[in-house]
Write a protein that holds these residues in place. Structure first.
Motif, mmCIF file in Angstrom:
data_model
loop_
_atom_site.group_PDB
_atom_site.id
_atom_site.type_symbol
_atom_site.label_atom_id
_atom_site.label_comp_id
_atom_site.label_asym_id
_atom_site.label_seq_id
_atom_site.Cartn_x
_atom_site.Cartn_y
_atom_site.Cartn_z
ATOM 1 N N UNK A 122 0.929 -1.075 -0.210
ATOM 2 C CA UNK A 122 -0.106 0.085 -0.201
ATOM 3 C C UNK A 122 0.869 1.355 -0.054
ATOM 4 N N UNK A 123 1.987 1.228 0.823
ATOM 5 C CA UNK A 123 3.067 2.464 0.822
ATOM 6 C C UNK A 123 3.617 2.472 -0.534
ATOM 7 N N UNK A 124 3.640 1.360 -1.340
ATOM 8 C CA UNK A 124 4.055 1.818 -2.678
ATOM 9 C C UNK A 124 3.024 2.224 -3.679
ATOM 10 N N UNK A 125 1.932 2.329 -3.013
ATOM 11 C CA UNK A 125 0.893 2.959 -4.067
ATOM 12 C C UNK A 125 -0.146 1.837 -4.524
ATOM 13 N N UNK A 126 -0.140 0.581 -4.334
ATOM 14 C CA UNK A 126 -0.857 -0.481 -4.865
ATOM 15 C C UNK A 126 -2.307 -0.330 -4.017
ATOM 16 N N UNK A 127 -3.414 -0.569 -4.553
ATOM 17 C CA UNK A 127 -4.674 -0.673 -3.951
ATOM 18 C C UNK A 127 -5.048 -1.738 -2.856
ATOM 19 N N UNK A 128 -5.876 -1.643 -2.196
ATOM 20 C CA UNK A 128 -6.168 -2.569 -1.054
ATOM 21 C C UNK A 128 -6.403 -3.942 -1.412
ATOM 22 N N UNK A 129 -7.230 -4.103 -2.511
ATOM 23 C CA UNK A 129 -7.419 -5.345 -3.219
ATOM 24 C C UNK A 129 -6.117 -6.108 -3.684
ATOM 25 N N UNK A 130 -5.544 -5.244 -4.354
ATOM 26 C CA UNK A 130 -4.234 -5.840 -5.092
ATOM 27 C C UNK A 130 -3.206 -6.110 -4.093
ATOM 28 N N UNK A 131 -3.111 -5.239 -3.045
ATOM 29 C CA UNK A 131 -2.017 -5.665 -1.925
ATOM 30 C C UNK A 131 -2.508 -6.763 -1.452
ATOM 31 N N UNK A 132 -3.614 -6.878 -1.024
ATOM 32 C CA UNK A 132 -4.007 -8.358 -0.132
ATOM 33 C C UNK A 132 -3.570 -9.316 -1.266
ATOM 34 N N UNK A 133 -3.909 -9.515 -2.628
ATOM 35 C CA UNK A 133 -3.642 -10.552 -3.522
ATOM 36 C C UNK A 133 -2.132 -10.833 -3.570
ATOM 37 N N UNK A 134 -1.364 -9.699 -3.873
ATOM 38 C CA UNK A 134 0.016 -9.830 -4.248
ATOM 39 C C UNK A 134 0.838 -10.481 -2.736
ATOM 40 N N UNK A 135 0.244 -9.890 -1.753
ATOM 41 C CA UNK A 135 0.976 -10.370 -0.332
ATOM 42 C C UNK A 135 0.562 -11.967 -0.137
ATOM 43 N N UNK A 136 -0.511 -12.277 -0.440
ATOM 44 C CA UNK A 136 -0.812 -13.773 -0.293
ATOM 45 C C UNK A 136 0.216 -14.568 -1.449
ATOM 46 N N UNK A 137 0.268 -14.394 -2.676
ATOM 47 C CA UNK A 137 0.837 -14.880 -3.557
ATOM 48 C C UNK A 137 2.418 -15.071 -3.269
ATOM 49 N N UNK A 138 3.018 -13.836 -2.554
ATOM 50 C CA UNK A 138 4.233 -13.854 -2.213
ATOM 51 C C UNK A 138 4.546 -14.797 -0.952
ATOM 52 N N UNK A 139 3.607 -14.586 -0.055
ATOM 53 C CA UNK A 139 3.878 -15.570 1.075
ATOM 54 C C UNK A 139 3.783 -17.039 0.872
ATOM 55 N N UNK A 140 2.842 -17.252 -0.440
ATOM 56 C CA UNK A 140 2.717 -18.633 -0.838
ATOM 57 C C UNK A 140 4.285 -18.881 -1.478
ATOM 58 N N UNK A 141 4.746 -18.148 -2.107
ATOM 59 C CA UNK A 141 5.875 -18.363 -2.884
ATOM 60 C C UNK A 141 6.975 -18.646 -1.918
ATOM 61 N N UNK A 142 7.193 -18.154 -0.987
ATOM 62 C CA UNK A 142 8.194 -18.334 0.151
ATOM 63 C C UNK A 142 7.819 -19.431 1.078
ATOM 64 N N UNK A 143 6.720 -20.138 0.904
ATOM 65 C CA UNK A 143 6.583 -21.410 1.785
ATOM 66 C C UNK A 143 5.768 -21.032 3.361
ATOM 67 N N UNK A 144 5.142 -19.835 3.079
ATOM 68 C CA UNK A 144 4.457 -19.546 4.450
ATOM 69 C C UNK A 144 3.082 -19.741 4.374
ATOM 70 N N UNK A 145 2.171 -19.382 3.038
ATOM 71 C CA UNK A 145 0.881 -19.726 3.033
ATOM 72 C C UNK A 145 0.059 -19.150 4.093
ATOM 73 N N UNK A 146 -0.966 -20.054 4.782
ATOM 74 C CA UNK A 146 -1.616 -19.758 5.946
ATOM 75 C C UNK A 146 -0.966 -19.246 7.029
#
Length: 312
Positions: free
Chosen positions: A102-126
């Motif tokens: 969000x601090x980089x300018x992404x919208x709220x919904x997009x930020x949540x989506x990108x955050x979930x994808x990144x956490x899944x990529x690094x093996x964190x998921x839920x």
């Protein structure tokens, strides 16, 4: 250099009377590059300069073809995973990564989506929804890596990303870095564990006392160190006979027999001309009727190159 990810010309940074980096001139190609050096060598200074956190004292620095200092648009194309963390302990990992987006300018919904994808990529998921203050060091490292990746940068700068991770986490992160390189991302990664850097890449930049001592492919750098004889280990059917024959070669400095490693007797030869040695060894063994079983070089690795260059 076409396609260089980082280019410097006589780049220096000092803090009062303390030199952090001195007269560095190099070009790093796209792909994965390991940044090496003892503590206090200047690695963190270089990373600070590359990511725009530090201003050069003199010289030139271009990242992704652009000047760095004060270039806010360029910062969007760089992802940083710092060595130290400074989390809001009551936030979840997912909320933290989304907030950084969000601090980089992404919208709220997009930020949540990108955050979930990144956490899944690094093996964190839920597990990303766990409170940061309750996470282990390894989990916090993964969250830092996720926030560096989340905005899909062209260049990743990873400062000791494996610190605090368990062996499984280290292997998974190494595999992730290699996968990012294959996908076309560029990664500048520092680590004090040499075999882990070697597992990610053969391309290195070595800094010592604020100066660049070497950069490029490990094997090519080692080949240039002619003043240091190369060690070559040979396992064969008649090691004593082969050792006696090798002693007569002009390019061989010394020959020893070793049982180190517990796999039988091996010939350890030191040579000043390794390419010639490798080329002619099969013919020498064939002439003696000796079967060669294994030829390795304990010298042709990152640890040996590091020791040679730092010890000069």
């Amino acid at each position: 250099m076409a396609g260089a990810i980082v280019e410097t010309r006589q780049l220096s940074k000092w803090y009062g009377q303390v030199v952090g980096l001195l007269d560095a001139t190099f070009e790093l190609p796209r792909g994965i590059v390991g940044l090496l050096g003892p503590n206090g060598a200047g690695k963190s200074t270089l990373m600070g300069l590359v990511t725009g956190q530090l201003r050069p004292s003199q010289g030139e620095l271009r990242v992704l073809g652009q000047p760095v200092w004060g270039n806010h648009d360029l910062m969007r194309r760089i992802g940083l995973c710092p060595e130290q963390d400074a989390f809001y302990e009551t936030m979840s990992g997912a909320s933290f990564v989304a907030t950084m987006l969000r601090l980089q300018g992404y919208g709220e919904a997009e930020s949540r989506t990108l955050a979930a994808e990144a956490l899944e990529l690094v093996g964190m998921g839920e597990l990303g929804w766990k409170r940061l203050g309750a996470m282990s060091k390894g989990m916090r490292q993964r969250v830092k890596l996720a926030q560096a990746l989340a905005h899909r940068p062209e260049l990743l700068v990873l400062d000791e990303p494996l610190n605090g991770m368990d062996p499984v986490g280290r292997l998974e992160t190494i595999d992730l870095v290699k996968a990012l390189g294959k996908a076309g991302k560029s990664v500048l990664v520092s680590s004090h564990v040499l075999h882990e850097v070697e597992a990610m890449t053969r391309s290195i930049l070595l800094i010592h006392h604020g100066r660049v001592r070497a950069h490029g492919d490990v094997h090519e750098i080692r080949a240039l160190l002619d003043e240091h004889p190369h060690h070559i280990a040979i396992r064969c059917g008649a090691p004593r006979d082969l050792a006696a024959a090798l002693l007569h070669r002009e390019d061989v400095v010394s020959v020893d027999l070793s049982t180190e490693g517990g796999a039988g007797l091996r010939v350890i030869a030191k040579t000043t001309k390794p390419d010639l040695f490798y080329t002619e060894l099969p013919a020498t063994a064939h002439k003696l009727g000796i079967d060669l079983e294994e030829i390795t070089s304990p010298d042709d690795n990152l640890a040996a190159v590091f020791d040679y260059l730092v010890g000069q």
